[in-house]
Design a protein around this motif. Sequence first.
Motif, PDB file in Angstrom:
ATOM      1  N   TYR A  82     -64.444  21.833  -5.553  1.00  0.00           N
ATOM      2  CA  TYR A  82     -64.030  23.146  -5.058  1.00  0.00           C
ATOM      3  C   TYR A  82     -63.817  23.167  -3.549  1.00  0.00           C
ATOM      4  O   TYR A  82     -63.161  24.061  -3.021  1.00  0.00           O
ATOM      5  CB  TYR A  82     -65.052  24.218  -5.467  1.00  0.00           C
ATOM      6  CG  TYR A  82     -66.377  24.128  -4.753  1.00  0.00           C
ATOM      7  CD1 TYR A  82     -66.619  24.874  -3.607  1.00  0.00           C
ATOM      8  CD2 TYR A  82     -67.388  23.287  -5.214  1.00  0.00           C
ATOM      9  CE1 TYR A  82     -67.826  24.798  -2.945  1.00  0.00           C
ATOM     10  CE2 TYR A  82     -68.596  23.197  -4.570  1.00  0.00           C
ATOM     11  CZ  TYR A  82     -68.819  23.952  -3.434  1.00  0.00           C
ATOM     12  OH  TYR A  82     -70.007  23.866  -2.779  1.00  0.00           O
ATOM     13  N   MET A  83     -64.352  22.193  -2.835  1.00  0.00           N
ATOM     14  CA  MET A  83     -64.204  22.162  -1.384  1.00  0.00           C
ATOM     15  C   MET A  83     -62.965  21.400  -0.922  1.00  0.00           C
ATOM     16  O   MET A  83     -62.767  21.203   0.269  1.00  0.00           O
ATOM     17  CB  MET A  83     -65.454  21.547  -0.744  1.00  0.00           C
ATOM     18  CG  MET A  83     -66.649  22.452  -0.840  1.00  0.00           C
ATOM     19  SD  MET A  83     -68.140  21.732  -0.154  1.00  0.00           S
ATOM     20  CE  MET A  83     -67.706  21.523   1.547  1.00  0.00           C
ATOM     21  N   ALA A  84     -62.116  20.978  -1.844  1.00  0.00           N
ATOM     22  CA  ALA A  84     -60.906  20.237  -1.482  1.00  0.00           C
ATOM     23  C   ALA A  84     -59.988  21.112  -0.639  1.00  0.00           C
ATOM     24  O   ALA A  84     -59.981  22.338  -0.761  1.00  0.00           O
ATOM     25  CB  ALA A  84     -60.186  19.782  -2.739  1.00  0.00           C
ATOM     26  N   ASN A  85     -59.223  20.475   0.210  1.00  0.00           N
ATOM     27  CA  ASN A  85     -58.285  21.192   1.073  1.00  0.00           C
ATOM     28  C   ASN A  85     -57.057  21.586   0.249  1.00  0.00           C
ATOM     29  O   ASN A  85     -56.191  20.775  -0.031  1.00  0.00           O
ATOM     30  CB  ASN A  85     -57.887  20.309   2.254  1.00  0.00           C
ATOM     31  CG  ASN A  85     -57.104  21.051   3.287  1.00  0.00           C
ATOM     32  OD1 ASN A  85     -56.310  21.933   2.978  1.00  0.00           O
ATOM     33  ND2 ASN A  85     -57.325  20.698   4.537  1.00  0.00           N
ATOM     34  N   LYS A  86     -56.989  22.827  -0.118  1.00  0.00           N
ATOM     35  CA  LYS A  86     -55.940  23.296  -1.031  1.00  0.00           C
ATOM     36  C   LYS A  86     -54.573  23.384  -0.354  1.00  0.00           C
ATOM     37  O   LYS A  86     -53.552  23.251  -1.012  1.00  0.00           O
ATOM     38  CB  LYS A  86     -56.349  24.628  -1.643  1.00  0.00           C
ATOM     39  CG  LYS A  86     -57.492  24.420  -2.634  1.00  0.00           C
ATOM     40  CD  LYS A  86     -58.174  25.711  -3.004  1.00  0.00           C
ATOM     41  CE  LYS A  86     -59.345  25.486  -3.920  1.00  0.00           C
ATOM     42  NZ  LYS A  86     -60.415  24.703  -3.352  1.00  0.00           N
ATOM     43  N   LYS A  87     -54.545  23.576   0.947  1.00  0.00           N
ATOM     44  CA  LYS A  87     -53.267  23.596   1.661  1.00  0.00           C
ATOM     45  C   LYS A  87     -52.609  22.219   1.614  1.00  0.00           C
ATOM     46  O   LYS A  87     -51.418  22.102   1.343  1.00  0.00           O
ATOM     47  CB  LYS A  87     -53.470  24.020   3.115  1.00  0.00           C
ATOM     48  CG  LYS A  87     -53.758  25.482   3.283  1.00  0.00           C
ATOM     49  CD  LYS A  87     -53.847  25.842   4.743  1.00  0.00           C
ATOM     50  CE  LYS A  87     -54.153  27.321   4.887  1.00  0.00           C
ATOM     51  NZ  LYS A  87     -54.196  27.732   6.289  1.00  0.00           N
ATOM     52  N   LEU A  88     -53.401  21.187   1.890  1.00  0.00           N
ATOM     53  CA  LEU A  88     -52.864  19.830   1.830  1.00  0.00           C
ATOM     54  C   LEU A  88     -52.463  19.459   0.410  1.00  0.00           C
ATOM     55  O   LEU A  88     -51.450  18.798   0.191  1.00  0.00           O
ATOM     56  CB  LEU A  88     -53.890  18.824   2.353  1.00  0.00           C
ATOM     57  CG  LEU A  88     -53.842  18.506   3.827  1.00  0.00           C
ATOM     58  CD1 LEU A  88     -54.942  17.528   4.192  1.00  0.00           C
ATOM     59  CD2 LEU A  88     -52.509  17.975   4.237  1.00  0.00           C
ATOM     60  N   LYS A  89     -53.266  19.888  -0.550  1.00  0.00           N
ATOM     61  CA  LYS A  89     -52.960  19.591  -1.950  1.00  0.00           C
ATOM     62  C   LYS A  89     -51.618  20.207  -2.348  1.00  0.00           C
ATOM     63  O   LYS A  89     -50.803  19.572  -3.015  1.00  0.00           O
ATOM     64  CB  LYS A  89     -54.073  20.107  -2.859  1.00  0.00           C
ATOM     65  CG  LYS A  89     -53.882  19.728  -4.303  1.00  0.00           C
ATOM     66  CD  LYS A  89     -55.052  20.184  -5.147  1.00  0.00           C
ATOM     67  CE  LYS A  89     -54.843  19.760  -6.593  1.00  0.00           C
ATOM     68  NZ  LYS A  89     -55.932  20.148  -7.442  1.00  0.00           N
ATOM     69  N   LYS A  90     -51.387  21.440  -1.910  1.00  0.00           N
ATOM     70  CA  LYS A  90     -50.133  22.122  -2.232  1.00  0.00           C
ATOM     71  C   LYS A  90     -48.953  21.415  -1.569  1.00  0.00           C
ATOM     72  O   LYS A  90     -47.915  21.205  -2.198  1.00  0.00           O
ATOM     73  CB  LYS A  90     -50.212  23.573  -1.775  1.00  0.00           C
ATOM     74  CG  LYS A  90     -48.997  24.399  -2.135  1.00  0.00           C
ATOM     75  CD  LYS A  90     -49.208  25.876  -1.871  1.00  0.00           C
ATOM     76  CE  LYS A  90     -49.340  26.155  -0.402  1.00  0.00           C
ATOM     77  NZ  LYS A  90     -49.330  27.577  -0.068  1.00  0.00           N
ATOM     78  N   GLN A  91     -49.119  21.005  -0.321  1.00  0.00           N
ATOM     79  CA  GLN A  91     -48.055  20.293   0.382  1.00  0.00           C
ATOM     80  C   GLN A  91     -47.750  18.964  -0.308  1.00  0.00           C
ATOM     81  O   GLN A  91     -46.593  18.606  -0.509  1.00  0.00           O
ATOM     82  CB  GLN A  91     -48.455  20.024   1.837  1.00  0.00           C
ATOM     83  CG  GLN A  91     -48.474  21.237   2.717  1.00  0.00           C
ATOM     84  CD  GLN A  91     -47.087  21.799   2.939  1.00  0.00           C
ATOM     85  OE1 GLN A  91     -46.105  21.086   3.057  1.00  0.00           O
ATOM     86  NE2 GLN A  91     -47.009  23.112   2.980  1.00  0.00           N
ATOM     87  N   LEU A  92     -48.792  18.251  -0.675  1.00  0.00           N
ATOM     88  CA  LEU A  92     -48.597  16.957  -1.337  1.00  0.00           C
ATOM     89  C   LEU A  92     -47.989  17.119  -2.727  1.00  0.00           C
ATOM     90  O   LEU A  92     -47.246  16.258  -3.191  1.00  0.00           O
ATOM     91  CB  LEU A  92     -49.924  16.196  -1.419  1.00  0.00           C
ATOM     92  CG  LEU A  92     -50.410  15.646  -0.090  1.00  0.00           C
ATOM     93  CD1 LEU A  92     -51.854  15.173  -0.220  1.00  0.00           C
ATOM     94  CD2 LEU A  92     -49.522  14.531   0.394  1.00  0.00           C
TER      95      LEU A  92
END
Length: 151
Positions: A82-92
């Motif tokens: 749950y602490m993953a960086n969701k902004k980076l995940k969305k970009q990737l």
Amino acid sequence: MQISKNEKELENLVSQDTDLEKMYNNIISVPSIGKITALFLICFTNEFSTFEKPRELACYCGVVPFEYTSGKSVRAKPKVHYMANKKLKKQLHMCALSSITYNPEMKAYFNRKVEEGKNKMLVLNNVRNKLIHIICACVRQNRHYIIREVA
């Protein structure tokens, strides 16, 4: 108009530091990785000094799912922390979609895995992970990405 003004301002800021400019150019040399994603990666990783290995960065970006196990039993399907960086995940995620469309190497990988019967989202997650490893290799070796011919 405002977007193009902001992009020019960001490019000017990047061009003021030669090391940062080299790193930025190495990252955007990877097919399907854009300017914004490159800047996100540079900012969130403190110019790639926060993480020693690409696996650590992949975990931070929320690309690596973990199983919840206790002893022999597997209690839940693998999930991202749950602490993953969701902004980076969305970009990737957007970069991975672009990559399987326009990069022949990733397109061949994606199609091969889907034909093997793998879930499309699982394979797309693997493409995200591959992109992170490629970017880290380009930054670590201080070189541009070289596109290989698919046989």
